[in-house]
Design a protein around this motif. Structure first.
Motif, PDB file in Angstrom:
ATOM      1  N   THR A   3       0.841  -1.189   0.000  1.00  0.00           N
ATOM      2  CA  THR A   3       0.000   0.000   0.000  1.00  0.00           C
ATOM      3  C   THR A   3       0.875   1.237   0.000  1.00  0.00           C
ATOM      4  O   THR A   3       1.835   1.326   0.748  1.00  0.00           O
ATOM      5  N   THR A   5       1.400   4.744   1.246  1.00  0.00           N
ATOM      6  CA  THR A   5       0.847   5.437   2.413  1.00  0.00           C
ATOM      7  C   THR A   5       0.085   6.687   1.983  1.00  0.00           C
ATOM      8  O   THR A   5       0.347   7.271   0.928  1.00  0.00           O
ATOM      9  N   ARG A   6      -0.843   7.099   2.826  1.00  0.00           N
ATOM     10  CA  ARG A   6      -1.606   8.327   2.541  1.00  0.00           C
ATOM     11  C   ARG A   6      -0.668   9.527   2.450  1.00  0.00           C
ATOM     12  O   ARG A   6      -0.875  10.427   1.646  1.00  0.00           O
ATOM     13  N   GLN A   9       1.011   9.391  -0.887  1.00  0.00           N
ATOM     14  CA  GLN A   9      -0.014   9.681  -1.887  1.00  0.00           C
ATOM     15  C   GLN A   9      -0.312  11.182  -1.920  1.00  0.00           C
ATOM     16  O   GLN A   9      -0.396  11.780  -2.992  1.00  0.00           O
ATOM     17  N   LEU A  57      -7.268   4.278  -2.090  1.00  0.00           N
ATOM     18  CA  LEU A  57      -5.862   4.022  -1.781  1.00  0.00           C
ATOM     19  C   LEU A  57      -5.137   3.584  -3.037  1.00  0.00           C
ATOM     20  O   LEU A  57      -5.739   3.057  -3.971  1.00  0.00           O
ATOM     21  N   TYR A  59      -1.989   1.141  -4.524  1.00  0.00           N
ATOM     22  CA  TYR A  59      -1.180  -0.048  -4.232  1.00  0.00           C
ATOM     23  C   TYR A  59      -0.095  -0.114  -5.283  1.00  0.00           C
ATOM     24  O   TYR A  59      -0.271   0.313  -6.425  1.00  0.00           O
TER      25      TYR A  59
END
Length: 64
Positions: A3, A5-6, A9, A57, A59
């Motif tokens: 993932t 991360t926020r 991102q 999200l 990936y």
């Protein structure tokens, strides 16, 4: 698969072209590599903007 991360991102989504060029240059494997434009970075930034707008999200597929 990992993932994104926020925080990463958000950073990608709000980075301007100069920020992205600087990041590519800083992560380059050598002097010549830093001069090449890496379109994947710009695509990832665009995907980050789209994902944030849709509250999704990101990936990333990692190759071994």
């Amino acid at each position: 698969m990992v993932t994104v991360t926020r925080g990463l991102q958000q950073a990608l989504a709000t980075a301007g072209p100069a920020d992205l060029r600087d990041a590519v240059a800083a992560s380059a494997d050598g002097p010549a590599a830093g001069l090449r434009d890496r379109p994947d970075v710009y695509r990832l930034a665009r995907l980050a903007r789209e994902a944030l707008a849709a509250d999704l999200l990101l990936y990333c597929r990692v190759r071994a």
